[in-house]
Design an enzyme around this catalytic site. Structure first.
Site, PDB file in Angstrom:
ATOM      1  CE  LYS A  35      -0.399  -0.623   4.956  1.00 37.40           C
ATOM      2  NZ  LYS A  35      -0.785   0.208   6.058  1.00 37.40           N
ATOM      3  CE1 TYR A 258      12.733  32.292   1.898  1.00 37.23           C
ATOM      4  CE2 TYR A 258      12.497  29.891   1.897  1.00 37.23           C
ATOM      5  CZ  TYR A 258      12.375  31.120   1.250  1.00 37.23           C
ATOM      6  OH  TYR A 258      11.907  31.160  -0.026  1.00 37.23           O
TER       7      TYR A 258
HETATM    8  C1  LIG Z   1      -3.490  -4.405   8.525  1.00 43.14           C
HETATM    9  C2  LIG Z   1      -2.035  -4.318   8.288  1.00 43.14           C
HETATM   10  N1  LIG Z   1      -1.293  -5.442   8.224  1.00 43.14           N
HETATM   11  C3  LIG Z   1       0.035  -5.412   8.023  1.00 43.14           C
HETATM   12  C4  LIG Z   1       0.697  -4.205   7.844  1.00 43.14           C
HETATM   13  C5  LIG Z   1       2.184  -4.202   7.639  1.00 43.14           C
HETATM   14  O1  LIG Z   1       2.809  -3.649   8.747  1.00 43.14           O
HETATM   15  P1  LIG Z   1       4.398  -3.461   8.784  1.00 43.14           P
HETATM   16  O2  LIG Z   1       4.715  -2.455   7.718  1.00 43.14           O
HETATM   17  O3  LIG Z   1       4.664  -2.952  10.145  1.00 43.14           O
HETATM   18  O4  LIG Z   1       4.991  -4.786   8.487  1.00 43.14           O
HETATM   19  C6  LIG Z   1      -0.032  -3.022   7.900  1.00 43.14           C
HETATM   20  C7  LIG Z   1       0.661  -1.739   7.747  1.00 43.14           C
HETATM   21  O5  LIG Z   1       0.404  -0.751   8.341  1.00 43.14           O
HETATM   22  C8  LIG Z   1      -1.431  -3.070   8.120  1.00 43.14           C
HETATM   23  O6  LIG Z   1      -2.162  -1.964   8.178  1.00 43.14           O
END
Ligand SMILES: Cc1ncc(COP(=O)(O)O)c(C=O)c1O
Length: 374
Positions: A35, A258
């Protein structure tokens, strides 16, 4: 002329990190969390590398991410972790994503769509975010999925609140609560996949692995505990580079940036590097960051502005020239600047460092130096 600012991403490193997590999690499978544009690394190249490294599933947070991932990977298993609004549902279904559910309303909407969908039921075992806290409701949702035409009960899952805080007992409490609900559910619905672990849990406690682990941060070679990724045999995949656009002498009393937050105390040289908070190189790093030039550390001086930042390059023998590469994140020779270093300075987490690199910075993907498709 060098590129103004560039994120170079080594998909070979991602592949090796995933392969390392596959070994760690075995016999559990690995779902690679891609993601937020692969935590800033580029979603599709990351996803391809993760599959090559042995991940069986890819996870995203939104329907739009599922759509974009499906466009590049027609055959991949895609798990949508986030909430899906009515507006997003058609796109999620069109993408063939496996959907997370915790309400009968969503199950009804999925069943009404009349197409095959795999569903993962989410129990909130303590994070207090998405999912139902009520085991009976979660069971009712799972049974409704299993009973519906077209729908398949594919999994049951939860997410930890404190996996990255070693020594904390809440992880074990959440795991116990989840298993007490999910194991009897699996006894009634054999074949469903139970999953809970993120990167930190995967590396911290094999008891959390269950059937599948969902790893994000570690696949990018970043340390889930904010410590030294190399110690956990993880290889950072992303480098952020820019170049020296101008070099000028600064006499005592002359300032840079700045607000005149840097005033030279002695004769020195200043290099202007054309990267700034418009690129996600955060203003909070003003007077508080290091970068690399010719394999040596240079100190950021003054305020980070939107498009430029200045470094003190007056150290003996450095010999800065216009056009020289500057590494803001990554390694040059034996010296390195890590996302964990920058995160500590900004009192944030490494996730935010790479996710925050803005769209203005092109991503260039390579496998150990050989260019690959972006
Ligand atoms: C539901 C869920 N599972 C797994 C993960 C992966 O987590 P990480 O990046 O800490 O491995 C995330 C990331 O935020 C998540 O939201």
């Amino acid at each position: 002329m060098p590129v103004r600012a560039l994120a170079r991403v080594n998909v070979g490193a991602i592949e090796r990190n995933v392969a390392r997590l596959v070994r760690e999690a075995s016999p559990a499978a690995v779902c690679a969390v891609v993601k937020a544009d692969g935590y800033g690394h580029g979603m599709l190249p990351t996803a391809r590398a993760a599959l090559a490294g042995g991940a069986t599933t890819l996870a995203v947070a939104t329907a739009e991410e599922a759509r974009a991932l499906r466009a590049g990977l027609p055959d991949a298993r895609i798990l949508l972790l986030g909430a899906v609004s009515d507006e997003e549902l058609p796109a999620a279904l069109e993408a063939g994503a496996e959907i997370s559910a915790w309400s009968l309303e969503l199950v009804e909407a999925l069943a009404a769509a009349g197409r095959p969908v795999r569903v993962h039921v989410k129990l909130d075992s303590g994070l207090g975010r998405l999912g139902t806290r009520d085991e009976e409701e979660a069971t009712a949702v799972a049974d409704a999925v299993a009973a519906a035409d077209h729908l398949e009960l594919a999994g049951a899952w939860t997410h930890f609140a404190t996996a990255d805080e070693r020594g904390d007992g809440f992880l074990a409490e959440q795991l116990a609560r989840f298993k007490a609900w999910a194991e009897p559910l699996r006894a009634r619905h054999p074949g469903i996949v139970l999953h809970a672990a993120n990167s930190a849990a995967t590396l911290r406690d094999p008891a959390t692995h269950l059937d599948l682990v969902r790893c994000g941060i570690a696949i990018y070679g970043l340390d889930p505990f904010g410590e030294d990724a190399a110690e956990r045999d993880l290889e950072p995949a992303l480098e952020l580079v820019s170049y020296v656009a101008a070099v000028k002498p600064a006499a005592p009393g002359e300032s840079a940036g700045y607000g005149r937050r840097f005033v030279a105390q002695k004769e020195t040289l200043l290099a202007t590097v054309p990267i700034g908070y418009g690129d996600g190189y955060r203003r909070g790093l003003s007077n508080n960051a290091e970068a690399l030039l010719h394999g040596r550390r240079i100190q950021l001086v003054g305020t980070v502005s939107m498009d430029n930042v200045t470094f003190d390059v007056g150290a003996a023998g450095l010999g800065p020239k216009v056009g020289d590469d500057v590494v803001l994140l990554g390694a040059q020779g034996a010296a390195g600047v890590t996302a964990e270093d920058l995160a500590r300075r900004l009192q944030t987490i490494n996730y935010e460092i790479t996710c925050g690199i803005s769209v203005r910075v092109p991503r260039r993907h390579h496998r150990d130096g050989e260019a690959v498709e972006g």
